[in-house]
Every structure is written in structure tokens, then in C-alpha cells.
Write an enzyme that holds these catalytic residues in place. Structure first.
Site, PDB file in Angstrom:
ATOM      1  CG  HIS A   1      -6.730  -3.558  -5.659  1.00 48.54           C
ATOM      2  ND1 HIS A   1      -7.272  -2.959  -4.541  1.00 48.54           N
ATOM      3  CD2 HIS A   1      -7.309  -4.793  -5.741  1.00 48.54           C
ATOM      4  CE1 HIS A   1      -8.112  -3.813  -3.973  1.00 48.54           C
ATOM      5  NE2 HIS A   1      -8.157  -4.915  -4.680  1.00 48.54           N
TER       6      HIS A   1
ATOM      7  CG  ASP B   1      -6.143   0.585  -5.385  1.00 54.51           C
ATOM      8  OD1 ASP B   1      -7.196   0.036  -5.745  1.00 54.51           O
ATOM      9  OD2 ASP B   1      -5.381   0.080  -4.532  1.00 54.51           O
TER      10      ASP B   1
ATOM     11  CD  GLU C   1      -3.243  -0.601   0.504  1.00 55.19           C
ATOM     12  OE1 GLU C   1      -3.258   0.529  -0.037  1.00 55.19           O
ATOM     13  OE2 GLU C   1      -4.187  -1.414   0.449  1.00 55.19           O
TER      14      GLU C   1
HETATM   15 ZN   LIG Z   1      -6.327  -1.496  -3.433  1.00 51.70          ZN
END
Ligand SMILES: [Zn+2]
Length: 306
Positions: A213, A223, A175
């Protein structure tokens, strides 16, 4: 009977797919003894595969997990339960000491849609969020690891890439601290590149298996955003990109839908797959149909990498 929940989770949604796994027996922990005692009063399968009703007591050696409180359901607890008792309730279970966790085969990149790395770490530590990733990278390049690479994080959720529909089980989730509508600072990307280099060499992850993703869940996830520098990553061997200076029209036999599918896109909803492709590789045009230019880009990727 104990019900254990195995969950698959999205990085930013609290929806989850839950599979109930039936554990084999009631577990009783004897605090001062050397073993866990399990009373089994279930049918078991004999050598000739005939189920026979039998009551027995099985002693299983201590494990490092035995002091975990049974009332707390955590991934560690679930692993401990399965390690101690097995999954197949109808079979005897004698745990071997020779096993590995599974190696990651993919890396999936996300942006957090949040405002700070501290906020994201807190999100992944709160019980009710049911989301996690292996790494979080701050805007300043700080890398925080939240799970061992061999453990299964809950970052991918529902989706499909190639034939894989459970990406959480085969991937590492990264992330990037980013609100979704801002560029990614150089410090952050440089830290990402160093991390990816380590992961690629450690687990021998193929270049094509570094994905976003949005590749895996087109239409549901967008994203990392169009600010994400996939081209820079591809130059270093993480993910794929095309050479804009040498694009050529494909031969008449070229089938763009097949090419998308071979790259990995789920083409069961072709327009959604095409939009996701364009958002990543074209950016300036995110309509849902491939133009002749888009098809040249697709052909270049196909020719180079597949
Ligand atoms: Zn994501």
C-alpha cells in the site's frame, strides 16, 4: 432518476471518492410477472445520432438480482441495476449474456493496524466503514476470503503506481492482521506465500505487480510496515529485491528519478517517493534523500527487473 454511487476507498480511512452514475430510468418490479418493466420517458439516440423524444416501455428478462430490495444500496444492488438497465441513458439497452468480470492484475499487501482478525472482519462488514479487502490473514495463518477475486474491493484509495490511479479496479487486496509495530509471524507469512502462489498462477500476475500500500500511496500510507519480509517474498517470485552482495555503482548516465518512475513510483513529489523507496528497501535510513548506497540498490533493482 436513480443515483448510483461508485466508490473508491482507503483501507483505513472513511474518506471516499464518489462518482455519481445516472441510471436510465425508473425501475418497477412486478412481483409475480416474468419480467422487470421499465418506463422510459427520456430522449434516445436514433440511428443518425439525432436525439428524439420518445416514450416507450421496455421489458427486460428476469435476472438473479431482481429480488434485491431497491432501497438497499450495496455493490450487488449497483451491479444488478447496471446489468438490468445499462449506463448510457440515451441508448437502448439489450443485455448480452456473454461477458466476464475483469481479471486482477496486481496484488496489494497491507497490514490492518488492528489487534485481531475478528476485529478486521467486523470492520469490513460494518456499513459505515466503507472499506474492504479480498483476503484477511491472521497471525496464526488463518486465511479468510471476503470477496471473490473478480470483485472490486475498497482497499487502495487514492494513489498512483505507474499510470494506474484506480488500483481498486485492477488489484486484489490482502490484509495481514498486524498492529503495525510488531513482526509478522512465520505462520502468517507461510499462509501468505501459499495464497500468493495460487493468485500468481491463476491470474498470471507478473512478479513486479506484487506491491505494498505504501508503494501506491507514499506519504499517506505506510503499510505493510518495515517488519514485512519483502526479501522472502521476492525469493519466491512476489515483488522485487536486490542482491546486497553484488551492488555496483551505476553508470553516469543512470537517472535515479527515471528509475523510480519506471519501477512505478509517483515522482511528482520526489522526496515522498524516495522516502517510500528507502522505507521498503533500506529500512535503517528513512530520510528523504537517496545516498550513493541507496542509488546502487535502485540501480540493481532497475537492472534486474526493468
Ligand atoms: Zn493499507
Amino acid at each position: 432518476m436513480i443515483l448510483l454511487a461508485a466508490t473508491t476507498q482507503s483501507c483505513s480511512s472513511s474518506k471516499k471518492n464518489t462518482k455519481a452514475i445516472v441510471a436510465p430510468a425508473v425501475v418497477k418490479t412486478a412481483p409475480s410477472s416474468e419480467s422487470i418493466v421499465i418506463d422510459i420517458e427520456e430522449p434516445r439516440v436514433a440511428e443518425n445520432n439525432t436525439a428524439v423524444a420518445q416514450s416507450q416501455t421496455t421489458a427486460i428478462p428476469n435476472t438473479p438480482f431482481e429480488n434485491i430490495q431497491p432501497s438497499i444500496s450495496t455493490p450487488e444492488r449497483e451491479v444488478a441495476e447496471l446489468h438490468a438497465t445499462g449506463i448510457q441513458r440515451n441508448y437502448d439497452f439489450a443485455p448480452t449474456i456473454h461477458y466476464d468480470l475483469r481479471k486482477p492484475q496486481f496484488v496489494m499487501i497491507h497490514h490492518t493496524s488492528q489487534n485481531s482478525i475478528a476485529q478486521t472482519i467486523r470492520t469490513f462488514q460494518l456499513a459505515h466503514t466503507q472499506v474492504s479487502s479480498h483476503y484477511v490473514i491472521g497471525r496464526d495463518g488463518q486465511v479468510v476470503q471476503m470477496l471473490n477475486d473478480y470483485q472490486r474491493a475498497w482497499h487502495a484509495g487514492a494513489g498512483k503506481w505507474g499510470n494506474i490511479t484506480d488500483m481498486n479496479s485492477v488489484s486484489i487486496g490482502i490484509e495481514l492482521d498486524n498492529n503495525g509495530s510488531e513482526p509478522f509471524p512465520d505462520l502468517q507469512i507461510n499462509a501468505l506465500l501459499i495464497l500468493l502462489n495460487n493468485l500468481k498462477s491463476k491470474y498470471r500476475i507478473p512478479q513486479t505487480n506484487f506491491i505494498g500500500h505504501s508503494d501506491y500511496a507514499p506519504g499517506r500510507k505506510d503499510d505493510p510496515s518495515t517488519y514485512f519480509p519483502w526479501e522472502t517474498l521476492a525469493e519466491r517470485g512476489f515483488g522485487i529485491w536486490y542482491n546486497a552482495n553484488y551492488l555496483a555503482p551505476p553508470p553516469p548516465t543512470f537517472n535515479s528519478t527515471d528509475a523510480l518512475r519506471i519501477i512505478g513510483y509517483d515522482t511528482s513529489n520526489l522526496r515522498t517517493a524516495e522516502r517510500s523507496f528507502k522505507k521498503k528497501y533500506i529500512r535503517t535510513d528513512v530520510s528523504s534523500e537517496l545516498t550513493p548506497y541507496d542509488i546502487m540498490v535502485l540501480y540493481d533493482l532497475y537492472r534486474k527487473f526493468y
